[in-house]
Design an enzyme around this catalytic site. Structure first.
Site, short mmCIF file in Angstrom:
data_model
loop_
_atom_site.label_atom_id
_atom_site.label_comp_id
_atom_site.label_asym_id
_atom_site.label_seq_id
_atom_site.Cartn_x
_atom_site.Cartn_y
_atom_site.Cartn_z
N LYS A 215 -25.66 18.82 -48.45
CA LYS A 215 -26.13 17.56 -49.05
C LYS A 215 -26.63 17.78 -50.47
O LYS A 215 -26.29 17.03 -51.41
CB LYS A 215 -27.25 16.98 -48.19
CG LYS A 215 -28.03 15.86 -48.82
CD LYS A 215 -27.22 14.60 -48.87
CE LYS A 215 -27.88 13.56 -49.76
NZ LYS A 215 -27.21 12.29 -49.72
N CYS A 269 -31.69 9.70 -55.63
CA CYS A 269 -30.99 10.83 -55.00
C CYS A 269 -30.62 11.87 -56.04
O CYS A 269 -31.14 12.98 -56.04
CB CYS A 269 -29.72 10.34 -54.32
SG CYS A 269 -30.02 8.96 -53.24
#
Ligand code: SAJ
Length: 435
Positions: A215, A269
């Site tokens: 991720k 993010c």
């Protein structure tokens, strides 16, 4: 393993769509949020965040009778933790004189602790929050083991990153490939069984720390690639080259795909996650660290460009088009557009901002107005900060009638220079050293 009941902790951009999608696929879901406002709003049929199609999905979930919301968890076959992992506002790390930001795992720890009283043998716990490598094994497992049960033996524990793109969450939640990392192979398999409820993309199994790293690698890869695009834009201005033209030409190479420069990297993010890798090994992450700095500094180059075009900023009126962190969303978190506006104001400019996806936006220290006309009213310069479709579609002739401003700085290549010049505007683009 046959998961019939699910408890989702965190009802934000990821938790709420996830909880609702499981509910519409027949699981009995309890959605938990520690914020009473979120729980109250949902109970009263409202929605505390905006995402295309989310309202319909949440309504369908409630209507199915399979979703309820609460401030407290309850016993369930499976638990998903989908809470935020921001960085500390007031705690910084340092390595050889370079400062880096550090992950605040407070919400993850609190969510894990909240599960402890309800955890039973045979349950599955999945962490979805973006987390530094090792969090599932070293942070979450020890907290859950306060229940007296052993992770990987008495209950399954896995990490599965969400990879959905804001603006397309509902489709990507179902269609994207899903990585599930277990602290044991059985834990990963349990995760697969849960997500197979609705995931149509491939489900790939690995270990928990690899899944966490995957991720972070995805978002870091994008951050570094945007940083190089931003650096190319700076170079192009110095060298008398139009970066937009140069990128389009370079991208004709079959193995080159340069991203777009812009006013900076925002959102919750990409501007955050690379720091988790820097924090994990500051001695090994010079490139990642530098890319973060390049992108964080990009608003400064926008100010420089505006100053070049307008001269002294003090007392000048600027219409700022767009406040969101990227095109066609209404999410204003960590938005470089807002950072640019603050910096312009610090230099004495009078800025009126218009955000078509959130016309009633209230942002501290920003004069956000509800219509484009109001923003343009007495502007000396139009500054395009977000490549929203409504801006791309603006008609230059119409705008020429609405405002006396004839100067435009376009930071995202939203406007066609030929059309706007034909209507009497002088258009300057970030990264365009040709004019
Ligand atoms: N941006 C540029 N130039 C570009 C592309 C983006 O300046 O060429 C800027 C955007 O304007 C924005 C920021 O970067 O300010 C991030 O936008 P984004 O669309 O690249 O990504 P996010 O933050 O909306 O979503 C990302 C996605 N990750 C990747 O594409 C690798 C998404 O799949 C993740 O699920 C999400 O982060 C997340 O939650 O981690």
């Amino acid at each position: 393993m046959n998961f019939k009941t699910l408890c989702v902790l965190g009802l934000g951009y990821i938790g709420l769509p996830t909880a609702s999608t499981f509910a519409t696929h027949g699981l009995d879901v309890i959605g938990v949020d520690v914020n009473p406002y979120v729980v109250e709003t949902l109970r009263n049929g409202g929605l505390h965040l905006h995402e295309p199609g989310l309202r319909t999905l949440v309504e369908a979930a409630f209507k199915s009778g399979h979703l309820r919301v609460s401030e407290l968890p309850a016993e369930a076959d499976a638990f998903i933790i989908a809470v935020p992992t921001p960085f500390f506002a007031d705690r910084l790390g340092e390595y050889e004189g370079r400062i880096y930001k550090m992950a605040d795992l407070g919400a993850v720890k609190a969510a894990a602790q909240a599960i402890v009283p309800y955890l039973r043998k045979g349950n599955l716990v999945v962490l979805e929050s973006t987390s530094p490598p090792g969090t599932t094994e070293k942070v979450v497992a020890p907290i859950l083991e306060r229940s007296g049960l052993k992770a990987g033996v008495d209950f399954y524990l896995a990490y599965s990153p969400e990879r959905v793109l804001p603006g397309q969450i509902l489709r990507e939640l179902i269609e994207n490939a899903r990585v599930i990392g277990g602290i044991t192979p059985e834990s990963a398999r349990a995760g697969r069984e849960l997500y197979a409820t609705f995931v149509k993309g491939e489900i790939v199994l690995t270990d928990a720390t690899t899944a966490e790293m995957v991720k972070l690698m995805e978002n870091t890869y994008r951050d570094v690639n945007i940083a190089i695009a931003n650096e190319f834009a700076r170079l192009a201005e110095r060298l008398g080259v139009d970066v937009w033209e140069a990128i389009a030409l370079a991208n004709r190479h079959p193995r080159v795909k340069i991203l777009s420069p812009g006013p900076g990297v925002g959102g919750h993010c990409i501007s955050v996650d690379p720091w988790f890798l820097v924090e994990a090994a500051p001695d090994l992450t010079q490139l990642i660290h530098t890319a973060r700095q390049v992108n964080d500094e990009q608003p400064r180059f926008v100010i420089q460009k505006v100053r070049q075009v307008l001269g002294e900023l003090n007392g000048r009126h600027i219409a700022a088009l767009g406040l969101a962190y990227k095109a066609d969303v209404d999410d204003l978190r960590e938005s470089p557009a807002i950072e640019v506006i603050h910096r312009l104001q610090a230099e004495g400019a009078q800025v009126k901002a218009f955000e078509p996806f959130k016309p009633q936006a209230q942002v501290e220290g920003v004069n956000a107005v509800p219509t484009l006309e109001e923003a343009l009213e007495d502007a000396d310069l139009i500054l395009v900060l977000v490549r929203h479709t409504p801006f791309v579609r603006l008609q230059p002739q119409e705008i020429a009638r609405t405002t006396k401003a004839r100067l435009i700085v376009d930071t995202v290549n939203a406007l066609d220079r030929g059309h706007w010049q034909a209507a009497g505007f002088s258009l300057f683009r970030l990264g365009d050293g040709k004019g």
